[in-house]
Design an enzyme around this catalytic site. Structure first.
Site, short mmCIF file in Angstrom:
data_model
loop_
_atom_site.label_atom_id
_atom_site.label_comp_id
_atom_site.label_asym_id
_atom_site.label_seq_id
_atom_site.Cartn_x
_atom_site.Cartn_y
_atom_site.Cartn_z
N ASN A 51 0.87 -1.35 0.04
CA ASN A 51 -0.07 0.00 0.02
C ASN A 51 1.07 1.29 -0.05
OD1 ASN A 51 -1.71 1.89 0.56
ND2 ASN A 51 -2.21 1.38 2.44
N TRP A 52 1.14 1.63 -1.17
CA TRP A 52 1.82 3.05 -1.41
C TRP A 52 1.56 4.37 -0.60
CZ3 TRP A 52 4.58 2.70 -7.05
CH2 TRP A 52 5.33 1.47 -6.84
N LYS A 53 0.11 4.31 -0.38
CA LYS A 53 -0.45 5.71 0.26
C LYS A 53 -0.22 6.80 -1.26
CE LYS A 53 0.33 3.10 4.04
NZ LYS A 53 -0.07 3.24 5.55
N HIS B 125 -9.09 1.95 4.75
CA HIS B 125 -7.59 1.99 5.95
C HIS B 125 -8.24 2.71 6.88
CE1 HIS B 125 -3.93 2.81 6.26
NE2 HIS B 125 -3.91 1.73 5.95
N GLU C 80 -6.19 5.19 7.68
CA GLU C 80 -6.02 6.98 7.60
C GLU C 80 -7.33 6.90 6.91
OE1 GLU C 80 -1.97 5.61 5.76
OE2 GLU C 80 -1.78 5.06 6.78
N GLU D 275 -4.92 -4.67 10.72
CA GLU D 275 -4.11 -3.50 10.80
C GLU D 275 -4.58 -2.49 12.29
OE1 GLU D 275 -2.32 -2.62 6.71
OE2 GLU D 275 -4.38 -1.56 7.22
N GLY E 285 2.71 1.92 10.78
CA GLY E 285 4.05 2.99 10.70
C GLY E 285 5.13 2.83 11.19
N SER F 131 4.05 -2.41 10.02
CA SER F 131 5.15 -2.61 9.82
C SER F 131 5.33 -3.61 10.06
CB SER F 131 5.31 -2.15 11.97
OG SER F 131 5.20 -0.58 11.93
N GLY G 257 2.77 -1.29 4.00
CA GLY G 257 2.76 0.36 3.58
C GLY G 257 4.24 0.34 3.69
N GLY G 258 4.72 1.12 4.59
CA GLY G 258 6.55 1.65 4.51
C GLY G 258 7.86 0.56 3.44
#
Ligand code: PGA
Length: 252
Positions: free
Chosen positions: A9-11, A92, A94, A164, A170, A210, A231-232
């Site tokens: 998930n690149w956001k 999500h 966010e 999640e 993150g 994470s 993500g990251g």
């Protein structure tokens, strides 16, 4: 046997050039995998990446549930279908926390996606406060029941649930494999209660928060965890390929 699925998930990250370079560095190395592997780039790059990708799944990060009309700034499912997008992340944390995406909206999106034969990746998870107050199961149960409202048994195959915990996103503090497994097992039980055991056995459940090359193996080794939403660690080709290799090496 449920097929494992890793989605990056690149956001709101990676420029067009960075995205195309990523594809060049990874796509040809992901041939003939026994697992599903993909990325969810920003909307603007979806079409380019979808056209160029041979092996990577290109997923959207969001959608709107109405087909067309006066919804400034939104993207419809039929538009995503036009460029052959198959998977869409919805709910999500966010989006729930920063853009007021409610359980009701997540349900509307899930139903609309399924009606169009697309696959929703439905995100659920508790806040740190809820976790500390031992409310995780309560929160996740309610999110799942609401998200799946009026969804029929024969549509469930196309759904992916991503558990999640918000406190793990993150932060570098992934849930332990045991905590993640316990929740994912409970999610399967909730689905079994809502539908039946056969359906629950088929649903793919991802863990997110994470996930890194050094912990993905342990997490995906758990019985009820069928993949990861990352993500990251999914933004750069090297790290992304390491994630996939860890799982591949593991014999899937
Ligand atoms: P993270 O993000 O891997 O950077 O924690 C996961 C997610 O938000 O899906």
């Amino acid at each position: 046997m449920r097929k494992k699925i890793i989605i990056g998930n690149w956001k709101m990250n990676n420029s067009l050039k960075e995205s195309l370079d990523f594809l060049k560095a990874t796509d040809s190395k992901l041939k003939n995998l026994a697992i599903d592997v993909g990325i969810a780039p920003p909307y603007l790059w979806l079409k380019d990446l979808r056209l160029k990708s041979k092996n990577l799944i290109i997923s959207a990060q969001n959608c709107y549930f109405k087909n067309k009309g006066a919804f400034t700034g939104e993207v419809s499912i039929s538009m995503l279908k036009e460029i052959n997008i198959e998977y869409v992340i919805i709910g999500h944390s966010e989006r729930r926390l920063m853009f007021n995406e409610t359980d009701e909206l997540v349900n509307l999106k899930a139903k609309a996606l399924l009606a169009n034969n697309l696959k929703p990746i439905i995100c659920v998870g508790e806040t740190l406060k809820e976790y500390q107050e031992n409310k995780t199961l309560l929160v996740v149960t309610s999110q799942i029941k609401n998200a799946l409202l009026d969804i029929k048994e024969n549509e469930i195959d196309n759904i992916i649930i991503a558990y999640e915990p918000i406190w793990a996103i993150g932060t570098g503090l992934a849930a332990t494999a045991e905590i993640a497994q316990n929740l994912c097992k409970n999610i399967r039980m909730i689905i079994s209660e809502l539908y039946n055991n056969e359906v629950a056995k088929k649903v793919r459940i991802q863990y997110g928060g994470s996930v890194k090359p050094n912990n993905i193996k342990r997490i995906l080794n758990q019985k009820d965890i069928d993949g990861a939403l990352v993500g990251g660690a999914s933004l750069l080709p090297d790290s992304f390929l390491k994630l996939v290799n860890e799982v591949k090496i593991n014999g899937y």
